[in-house]
Design a protein around this motif. Structure first.
Motif, PDB file in Angstrom:
ATOM      1  N   SER A 131      31.795  42.975  24.897  1.00  0.00           N
ATOM      2  CA  SER A 131      31.318  43.999  23.970  1.00  0.00           C
ATOM      3  C   SER A 131      30.204  44.859  24.574  1.00  0.00           C
ATOM      4  O   SER A 131      29.967  45.969  24.117  1.00  0.00           O
ATOM      5  N   LYS A 132      29.557  44.379  25.623  1.00  0.00           N
ATOM      6  CA  LYS A 132      28.528  45.188  26.282  1.00  0.00           C
ATOM      7  C   LYS A 132      29.125  46.248  27.202  1.00  0.00           C
ATOM      8  O   LYS A 132      28.419  47.114  27.697  1.00  0.00           O
ATOM      9  N   PHE A 133      30.425  46.133  27.456  1.00  0.00           N
ATOM     10  CA  PHE A 133      31.146  47.101  28.276  1.00  0.00           C
ATOM     11  C   PHE A 133      32.391  47.547  27.514  1.00  0.00           C
ATOM     12  O   PHE A 133      33.520  47.267  27.924  1.00  0.00           O
ATOM     13  N   PRO A 134      32.220  48.258  26.400  1.00  0.00           N
ATOM     14  CA  PRO A 134      33.358  48.554  25.518  1.00  0.00           C
ATOM     15  C   PRO A 134      34.425  49.444  26.139  1.00  0.00           C
ATOM     16  O   PRO A 134      35.571  49.427  25.695  1.00  0.00           O
ATOM     17  N   GLU A 135      34.107  50.204  27.161  1.00  0.00           N
ATOM     18  CA  GLU A 135      35.075  51.103  27.780  1.00  0.00           C
ATOM     19  C   GLU A 135      35.835  50.442  28.928  1.00  0.00           C
ATOM     20  O   GLU A 135      36.770  51.016  29.468  1.00  0.00           O
ATOM     21  N   ASP A 136      35.418  49.246  29.318  1.00  0.00           N
ATOM     22  CA  ASP A 136      35.983  48.590  30.494  1.00  0.00           C
ATOM     23  C   ASP A 136      37.100  47.630  30.123  1.00  0.00           C
ATOM     24  O   ASP A 136      37.097  47.038  29.054  1.00  0.00           O
ATOM     25  N   ILE A 137      38.044  47.490  31.034  1.00  0.00           N
ATOM     26  CA  ILE A 137      39.163  46.550  30.889  1.00  0.00           C
ATOM     27  C   ILE A 137      39.173  45.688  32.138  1.00  0.00           C
ATOM     28  O   ILE A 137      39.308  46.196  33.252  1.00  0.00           O
ATOM     29  N   PHE A 138      39.000  44.379  31.956  1.00  0.00           N
ATOM     30  CA  PHE A 138      38.927  43.461  33.083  1.00  0.00           C
ATOM     31  C   PHE A 138      40.171  42.585  33.150  1.00  0.00           C
ATOM     32  O   PHE A 138      40.702  42.163  32.127  1.00  0.00           O
ATOM     33  N   VAL A 139      40.602  42.314  34.377  1.00  0.00           N
ATOM     34  CA  VAL A 139      41.662  41.333  34.624  1.00  0.00           C
ATOM     35  C   VAL A 139      41.097  40.337  35.642  1.00  0.00           C
ATOM     36  O   VAL A 139      40.566  40.737  36.685  1.00  0.00           O
ATOM     37  N   LEU A 140      41.204  39.068  35.313  1.00  0.00           N
ATOM     38  CA  LEU A 140      40.734  37.992  36.176  1.00  0.00           C
ATOM     39  C   LEU A 140      41.921  37.372  36.889  1.00  0.00           C
ATOM     40  O   LEU A 140      42.904  36.992  36.247  1.00  0.00           O
ATOM     41  N   HIS A 141      41.858  37.306  38.213  1.00  0.00           N
ATOM     42  CA  HIS A 141      42.889  36.649  39.028  1.00  0.00           C
ATOM     43  C   HIS A 141      42.378  35.247  39.323  1.00  0.00           C
ATOM     44  O   HIS A 141      41.309  35.083  39.926  1.00  0.00           O
ATOM     45  N   THR A 142      43.113  34.211  38.917  1.00  0.00           N
ATOM     46  CA  THR A 142      42.618  32.838  38.967  1.00  0.00           C
ATOM     47  C   THR A 142      43.021  32.063  40.213  1.00  0.00           C
ATOM     48  O   THR A 142      42.578  30.942  40.405  1.00  0.00           O
ATOM     49  N   GLU A 143      43.885  32.642  41.039  1.00  0.00           N
ATOM     50  CA  GLU A 143      44.326  31.969  42.256  1.00  0.00           C
ATOM     51  C   GLU A 143      43.609  32.581  43.462  1.00  0.00           C
ATOM     52  O   GLU A 143      43.001  33.640  43.364  1.00  0.00           O
ATOM     53  N   PHE A 144      43.706  31.899  44.609  1.00  0.00           N
ATOM     54  CA  PHE A 144      43.059  32.418  45.809  1.00  0.00           C
ATOM     55  C   PHE A 144      43.724  33.713  46.247  1.00  0.00           C
ATOM     56  O   PHE A 144      44.947  33.773  46.286  1.00  0.00           O
ATOM     57  N   PRO A 145      42.976  34.719  46.536  1.00  0.00           N
ATOM     58  CA  PRO A 145      41.535  34.858  46.408  1.00  0.00           C
ATOM     59  C   PRO A 145      41.176  35.255  44.977  1.00  0.00           C
ATOM     60  O   PRO A 145      41.716  36.212  44.429  1.00  0.00           O
ATOM     61  N   ARG A 146      40.285  34.492  44.373  1.00  0.00           N
ATOM     62  CA  ARG A 146      39.899  34.754  42.978  1.00  0.00           C
ATOM     63  C   ARG A 146      39.017  36.003  42.914  1.00  0.00           C
ATOM     64  O   ARG A 146      38.139  36.199  43.739  1.00  0.00           O
ATOM     65  N   PHE A 147      39.291  36.829  41.899  1.00  0.00           N
ATOM     66  CA  PHE A 147      38.500  38.048  41.726  1.00  0.00           C
ATOM     67  C   PHE A 147      38.610  38.542  40.299  1.00  0.00           C
ATOM     68  O   PHE A 147      39.494  38.130  39.537  1.00  0.00           O
ATOM     69  N   LEU A 148      37.698  39.430  39.954  1.00  0.00           N
ATOM     70  CA  LEU A 148      37.705  40.130  38.674  1.00  0.00           C
ATOM     71  C   LEU A 148      37.801  41.606  38.999  1.00  0.00           C
ATOM     72  O   LEU A 148      37.018  42.125  39.809  1.00  0.00           O
ATOM     73  N   ILE A 149      38.764  42.294  38.394  1.00  0.00           N
ATOM     74  CA  ILE A 149      38.920  43.731  38.621  1.00  0.00           C
ATOM     75  C   ILE A 149      38.693  44.472  37.316  1.00  0.00           C
ATOM     76  O   ILE A 149      39.154  44.042  36.252  1.00  0.00           O
ATOM     77  N   ASN A 150      37.940  45.533  37.406  1.00  0.00           N
ATOM     78  CA  ASN A 150      37.739  46.430  36.274  1.00  0.00           C
ATOM     79  C   ASN A 150      38.771  47.541  36.421  1.00  0.00           C
ATOM     80  O   ASN A 150      38.685  48.356  37.342  1.00  0.00           O
ATOM     81  N   LEU A 151      39.754  47.556  35.545  1.00  0.00           N
ATOM     82  CA  LEU A 151      40.829  48.544  35.661  1.00  0.00           C
ATOM     83  C   LEU A 151      40.367  49.962  35.364  1.00  0.00           C
ATOM     84  O   LEU A 151      41.049  50.919  35.711  1.00  0.00           O
ATOM     85  N   LYS A 152      39.203  50.088  34.743  1.00  0.00           N
ATOM     86  CA  LYS A 152      38.687  51.425  34.458  1.00  0.00           C
ATOM     87  C   LYS A 152      38.380  52.181  35.754  1.00  0.00           C
ATOM     88  O   LYS A 152      38.684  53.360  35.879  1.00  0.00           O
ATOM     89  N   ASP A 153      37.799  51.479  36.732  1.00  0.00           N
ATOM     90  CA  ASP A 153      37.408  52.144  37.971  1.00  0.00           C
ATOM     91  C   ASP A 153      37.847  51.397  39.236  1.00  0.00           C
ATOM     92  O   ASP A 153      37.453  51.768  40.339  1.00  0.00           O
ATOM     93  N   ASP A 154      38.667  50.361  39.063  1.00  0.00           N
ATOM     94  CA  ASP A 154      39.192  49.548  40.171  1.00  0.00           C
ATOM     95  C   ASP A 154      38.097  48.838  40.968  1.00  0.00           C
ATOM     96  O   ASP A 154      38.314  48.449  42.110  1.00  0.00           O
ATOM     97  N   GLU A 155      36.925  48.658  40.370  1.00  0.00           N
ATOM     98  CA  GLU A 155      35.865  47.896  41.032  1.00  0.00           C
ATOM     99  C   GLU A 155      36.257  46.415  41.016  1.00  0.00           C
ATOM    100  O   GLU A 155      36.730  45.901  40.007  1.00  0.00           O
ATOM    101  N   VAL A 156      36.048  45.736  42.143  1.00  0.00           N
ATOM    102  CA  VAL A 156      36.460  44.342  42.293  1.00  0.00           C
ATOM    103  C   VAL A 156      35.246  43.481  42.607  1.00  0.00           C
ATOM    104  O   VAL A 156      34.415  43.840  43.446  1.00  0.00           O
ATOM    105  N   GLU A 157      35.145  42.353  41.925  1.00  0.00           N
ATOM    106  CA  GLU A 157      34.129  41.340  42.220  1.00  0.00           C
ATOM    107  C   GLU A 157      34.860  40.112  42.738  1.00  0.00           C
ATOM    108  O   GLU A 157      35.678  39.522  42.039  1.00  0.00           O
TER     109      GLU A 157
END
Length: 74
Positions: free
Chosen positions: A12-38
């Motif tokens: 809720s602190k990022f209401p415009e963002d859409i995140f997808v979490l990849h749970t297998e190696f390599p694990r990452f979180l992607i923000n589909l709004k701007d394709d930023e990857v953690e």
């Protein structure tokens, strides 16, 4: 427990963002709004070319996962 390969995430602190979490190696979180990857993995020593190729493929799959999930809501 068996985890799904991808999970939708929001915050809720990022209401415009859409995140997808990849749970297998390599694990990452992607923000589909701007394709930023953690990344949650240390990819030091991995081939940059292999990482770039795999990331592009996984980003496409994350986007397709999101599109498929949204079709379920229609």
């Amino acid at each position: 427990m068996t985890l799904p390969k991808f999970l939708l995430a929001d915050n809720s602190k990022f209401p415009e963002d859409i995140f997808v979490l990849h749970t297998e190696f390599p694990r990452f979180l992607i923000n589909l709004k701007d394709d930023e990857v953690e990344w949650f993995e240390d990819l030091t020593g991995e081939s940059e070319e292999d990482i770039a190729t795999e990331l592009a493929d996984l980003m496409d799959k994350a986007g397709a996962f999101y599109d498929d999930e949204m079709k379920e809501f229609d």
